[in-house]
Scaffold this motif. Structure first.
Motif, short mmCIF file in Angstrom:
data_model
loop_
_atom_site.label_atom_id
_atom_site.label_comp_id
_atom_site.label_asym_id
_atom_site.label_seq_id
_atom_site.Cartn_x
_atom_site.Cartn_y
_atom_site.Cartn_z
N ALA A 58 0.85 -1.19 0.00
CA ALA A 58 0.00 0.00 0.00
C ALA A 58 0.88 1.24 0.00
O ALA A 58 2.03 1.21 0.45
CB ALA A 58 -0.91 0.00 1.23
N GLU A 72 -6.18 1.48 1.48
CA GLU A 72 -5.79 0.51 0.46
C GLU A 72 -5.71 -0.90 1.04
O GLU A 72 -5.59 -1.87 0.29
CB GLU A 72 -4.44 0.91 -0.14
N SER A 74 -1.77 5.37 3.59
CA SER A 74 -2.98 5.07 2.81
C SER A 74 -3.65 3.81 3.35
O SER A 74 -3.72 2.79 2.65
CB SER A 74 -2.64 4.91 1.33
#
Length: 202
Positions: A93, A100, A97
């Protein structure tokens, strides 16, 4: 569900107090089926994690080895060796983030109800299996209130090959999230420590 969509996992570590203990968590994206793998004390390292993942992944059917998405943690430094040994592709990822790996992030919050921050993470695999089993029988809104365990059973016949090798699921729990979770909510850390001692004695 379509079998061709199975086998894509999101992974992370659950870290214990002072960073001295850890367990690896794997969540299958389509069915939300969770596996929690014990890491020997001091083995939350690239070498230790890689060895544990290789041992587990090599016991599951090929249809369940699509991919593994991890965060940017240094513990996955041996991702090339993992892919070479298992034929499972590893993706990362982007930094900062978490969405994700949203499936694993959400499941990690549920696991923390059993393994609270500030406590040691047990290396007793049957105890971790019991947590995963109880979560497997928890209805998920993303599955239309179906259970992850039932979803994976109806999607593939390889369910029994997904339990961590060398251990058996405990008969402590039955079907939906209940006994272990309710006791943890009521007695917290005291029960966590006492339960580990009791499980080792039995």
């Amino acid at each position: 569900m379509i079998v061709g969509h199975l086998g894509h996992w999101e992974g992370d570590l659950i870290i214990g107090a002072h960073g001295t203990s850890a367990a690896a968590t794997l969540v299958e994206r389509t069915t939300r089926f969770v596996t929690i793998l014990a890491l020997p004390v001091g083995e939350g390292t690239p070498e230790g994690l890689c060895d544990v993942l290789i041992d587990h992944i090599n016991t599951i059917p090929d249809v369940m080895r699509g991919s593994l998405t991890w965060d940017q943690g240094s513990e996955m430094a041996r991702h090339a060796a993992l892919t070479l040994a298992t034929d499972m592709k590893v993706y990362f990822a982007h930094p900062r983030s978490p969405w994700e790996r949203g499936t694993n992030e959400n499941t990690g919050g549920l696991i923390r109800e059993y393994l609270p921050k500030g406590t040691q993470v047990t290396t007793h695999q049957p105890y971790l299996n019991a947590i995963a089993e109880e979560l497997g029988w928890t209805p998920q809104s993303s599955l239309g209130m179906a259970h992850p365990t039932r979803s994976i059973r109806t999607s593939t016949r390889c369910f029994h090959h997904l339990t961590p090798r060398g251990s058996q699921r405990m008969n402590l729990l039955h079907h939906r999230r209940g006994p272990l979770h309710r006791l943890h909510q009521r007695f917290g850390t005291f029960l966590h420590l006492s339960g580990l001692l009791l499980l080792r004695l039995t």
